[in-house]
Design an enzyme around this catalytic site. Structure first.
Site, PDB file in Angstrom:
ATOM      1  N   ARG A  50      -3.637   5.926  -9.263  1.00 15.56           N
ATOM      2  CA  ARG A  50      -2.595   5.976  -8.241  1.00 15.56           C
ATOM      3  C   ARG A  50      -1.247   6.111  -8.930  1.00 15.56           C
ATOM      4  NH1 ARG A  50       0.181   2.617 -10.176  1.00 15.56           N
ATOM      5  NH2 ARG A  50       1.502   2.747  -8.338  1.00 15.56           N
ATOM      6  N   GLY A  51      -0.205   6.340  -8.090  1.00 19.44           N
ATOM      7  CA  GLY A  51       1.106   6.674  -8.630  1.00 19.44           C
ATOM      8  C   GLY A  51       1.172   8.197  -8.669  1.00 19.44           C
ATOM      9  N   ALA A  52       2.258   8.752  -8.128  1.00 20.77           N
ATOM     10  CA  ALA A  52       2.307  10.204  -7.906  1.00 20.77           C
ATOM     11  C   ALA A  52       1.985  11.041  -9.155  1.00 20.77           C
ATOM     12  CB  ALA A  52       3.667  10.578  -7.312  1.00 20.77           C
ATOM     13  N   ARG A  93      -5.234  12.371  -0.640  1.00 20.00           N
ATOM     14  CA  ARG A  93      -4.097  11.566  -0.150  1.00 20.00           C
ATOM     15  C   ARG A  93      -2.988  12.540   0.271  1.00 20.00           C
ATOM     16  NH1 ARG A  93      -2.283   6.562  -3.722  1.00 20.00           N
ATOM     17  NH2 ARG A  93      -1.543   5.817  -1.684  1.00 20.00           N
ATOM     18  N   GLN A 200       0.496  -3.692  -5.781  1.00 23.45           N
ATOM     19  CA  GLN A 200       0.756  -2.928  -7.013  1.00 23.45           C
ATOM     20  C   GLN A 200       1.843  -3.590  -7.858  1.00 23.45           C
ATOM     21  OE1 GLN A 200       0.340  -1.615  -3.982  1.00 23.45           O
ATOM     22  NE2 GLN A 200      -0.429   0.469  -4.040  1.00 23.45           N
ATOM     23  N   ASP A 241       7.268   9.344  -4.271  1.00 25.61           N
ATOM     24  CA  ASP A 241       6.054  10.136  -4.031  1.00 25.61           C
ATOM     25  C   ASP A 241       6.375  11.534  -3.557  1.00 25.61           C
ATOM     26  OD1 ASP A 241       5.132   7.156  -3.732  1.00 25.61           O
ATOM     27  OD2 ASP A 241       3.392   8.387  -4.245  1.00 25.61           O
ATOM     28  N   ASN A 251       8.491   6.736  -0.663  1.00 22.38           N
ATOM     29  CA  ASN A 251       7.930   5.882  -1.724  1.00 22.38           C
ATOM     30  C   ASN A 251       7.172   4.758  -1.017  1.00 22.38           C
ATOM     31  OD1 ASN A 251       7.639   5.248  -4.575  1.00 22.38           O
ATOM     32  ND2 ASN A 251       8.886   3.458  -4.161  1.00 22.38           N
ATOM     33  N   LYS A 252       6.575   3.903  -1.805  1.00 27.58           N
ATOM     34  CA  LYS A 252       5.738   2.827  -1.266  1.00 27.58           C
ATOM     35  C   LYS A 252       6.403   2.085  -0.103  1.00 27.58           C
ATOM     36  CE  LYS A 252       2.397   1.998  -2.124  1.00 27.58           C
ATOM     37  NZ  LYS A 252       1.307   2.562  -1.281  1.00 27.58           N
TER      38      LYS A 252
HETATM   39  O1  MRU Z   1      -0.094   3.969  -3.162  1.00 26.45           O
HETATM   40  P1  MRU Z   1       0.374   4.134  -4.569  1.00 26.45           P
HETATM   41  O2  MRU Z   1       0.111   2.950  -5.428  1.00 26.45           O
HETATM   42  O3  MRU Z   1      -0.121   5.425  -5.188  1.00 26.45           O
HETATM   43  O4  MRU Z   1       1.951   4.277  -4.453  1.00 26.45           O
HETATM   44  C1  MRU Z   1       2.686   4.566  -5.601  1.00 26.45           C
HETATM   45  C2  MRU Z   1       4.160   4.556  -5.416  1.00 26.45           C
HETATM   46  O5  MRU Z   1       4.660   4.412  -4.336  1.00 26.45           O
HETATM   47  C3  MRU Z   1       4.985   4.819  -6.640  1.00 26.45           C
HETATM   48  O6  MRU Z   1       6.222   4.209  -6.547  1.00 26.45           O
HETATM   49  C4  MRU Z   1       5.200   6.335  -6.804  1.00 26.45           C
HETATM   50  O7  MRU Z   1       4.008   7.041  -6.717  1.00 26.45           O
HETATM   51  C5  MRU Z   1       5.871   6.662  -8.089  1.00 26.45           C
HETATM   52  S1  MRU Z   1       4.829   6.458  -9.504  1.00 26.45           S
HETATM   53  C6  MRU Z   1       5.740   6.918 -10.865  1.00 26.45           C
END
Ligand code: MRU
Length: 349
Positions: A50-52, A93, A200, A241, A251-252
């Protein structure tokens, strides 16, 4: 600095995608070895990776190893299988644009090599996915240097979710200035919002910062206003994201609330991310699809049921922070400030 593990990479001798299973952290560092498209899709969907940026890297290597499984001898037949895998992975996703961006790059590379035959295409797909990983490693350091130039030693920093090494492939985005500062004795005090429902912040950000020897304190998400009011926070650093062409940023879930609070308390609010997370084809935040996840993650996510049976729960995984609340967007190319519409465009000229 203690580099964190690379969350998505290739085991070339086995032709497998190797993923750190982030759902098991901080208790267990377990690596998965995948070469089936369904398993790669599941790993992205379930947030094992996970994470973009890490999602983009995993999708690229995933598409490559799956393409190796093909026994097609003609480019036409090979392309049919390749596109079927791509179209499946793209549905894993919906919010992080890096998934689409990476798969698009792989498709473009396929097309560029199409005339050279199946073996040459496979080789090019390997080169493209390795290039995506290498670019990501370089971008983290560049973002970190730009970010660090805006911070002062000893500062308290608030971050949300995890935009560190395990969300990318090296320094991360929002945590990159923290790691670079750590190398130069900045002694930042990082506050990590725990990031309900999947934690997270407490499971991943606290894990990797603590491992690197950074001073990190976990807070519940609803404590952000208090720690800002107490003067503990000099800047908010978060990842992204998808950044729309006008600067609105997904973002999250919980990020937009932090931005609004930061404005109230006069604290700079920075988005940190690579230019691959900017999507010029998305005009505004209203055009970003927000992923809705299972209600169970909220009411049954901590190993125990936390609400009455049958209760409704609403679980959007991201929110959009309006550009007007963002002090700057820190990319690997430049620090972008308002007006975002024109300054984001200028990044590409
Ligand atoms: O649902 P996730 O854990 O994939 O969400 C991730 C985030 O919101 C991060 O802040 C984003 O992807 C940036 S990662 C460098």
């Amino acid at each position: 600095m203690t580099m964190t593990v690379v969350p998505a990479k290739l085991n070339q001798s086995k032709d497998k995608l190797v993923l750190l299973d982030q759902t098991l952290l901080p208790h267990e560092e377990k690596f998965l070895e995948l070469d089936q498209v369904e398993a790669v899709w599941e790993a992205i969907k379930k947030l094992r990776v996970r994470g973009a940026p890490a999602i983009g890297i995993a999708a690229a290597f995933g598409l490559y190893v799956c393409s190796l499984k093909s026994s097609a001898t003609t480019v036409l037949a090979f392309k049919k299988e390749f596109l079927a895998s791509r179209d499946y992975l793209v549905t894993a996703r919906p919010t992080a644009v890096n998934l689409f961006w990476a798969l698009e790059r792989m498709t473009k590379r396929f097309e560029e090599e199409a005339e050279k035959g199946v073996a040459a295409i496979k080789k090019a797909l390997l080169a493209e996915s390795e290039q995506i990983l290498a670019e990501d490693q370089a971008m983290g350091k560049a973002i970190g240097a730009y970010g660090l130039s805006l911070l002062k030693p000893g500062m308290g920093l608030l971050t949300h979710c995890n935009a560190g090494g395990i969300a990318t492939s090296g320094y991360g985005t929002a945590l990159a200035p923290v790691y670079l500062g750590q190398e130069s004795g900045y002694n930042f005090k990082v506050y990590a919002g725990e990031t309900r429902p999947l934690l997270q912040g407490s499971r991943l950000t606290a894990y990797e910062l603590n491992k690197a020897g950074v001073d990190v304190t976990v807070i519940c998400d609803n404590m952000a206003s208090l720690v800002m009011q107490e003067g503990k926070i000099g800047a908010v650093l978060v990842g992204c994201d998808r950044v729309a062409a006008n600067g609105d940023t997904a973002n999250k879930i919980g990020t937009s609330g932090l931005a609004i609070l930061a404005r109230e308390y006069n604290i700079p609010f920075y988005i940190l991310g690579p230019t691959s997370t900017i999507d010029l084809d998305t005009p505004t935040g209203a055009d970003i699809t927000i992923e809705l996840r299972a209600p169970d993650e909220i009411v049954n996510g901590l190993g125990k049921r936390t609400a009455p049976q049958g209760i409704k729960a609403y679980n959007p995984a991201f929110d959009v922070t309006e550009a007007k609340y963002i002090t700057a967007i820190i990319t690997e190319k430049a620090v972008v400030r308002p007006p975002y519409q024109e300054n984001i465009k200028a990044l590409y000229q």
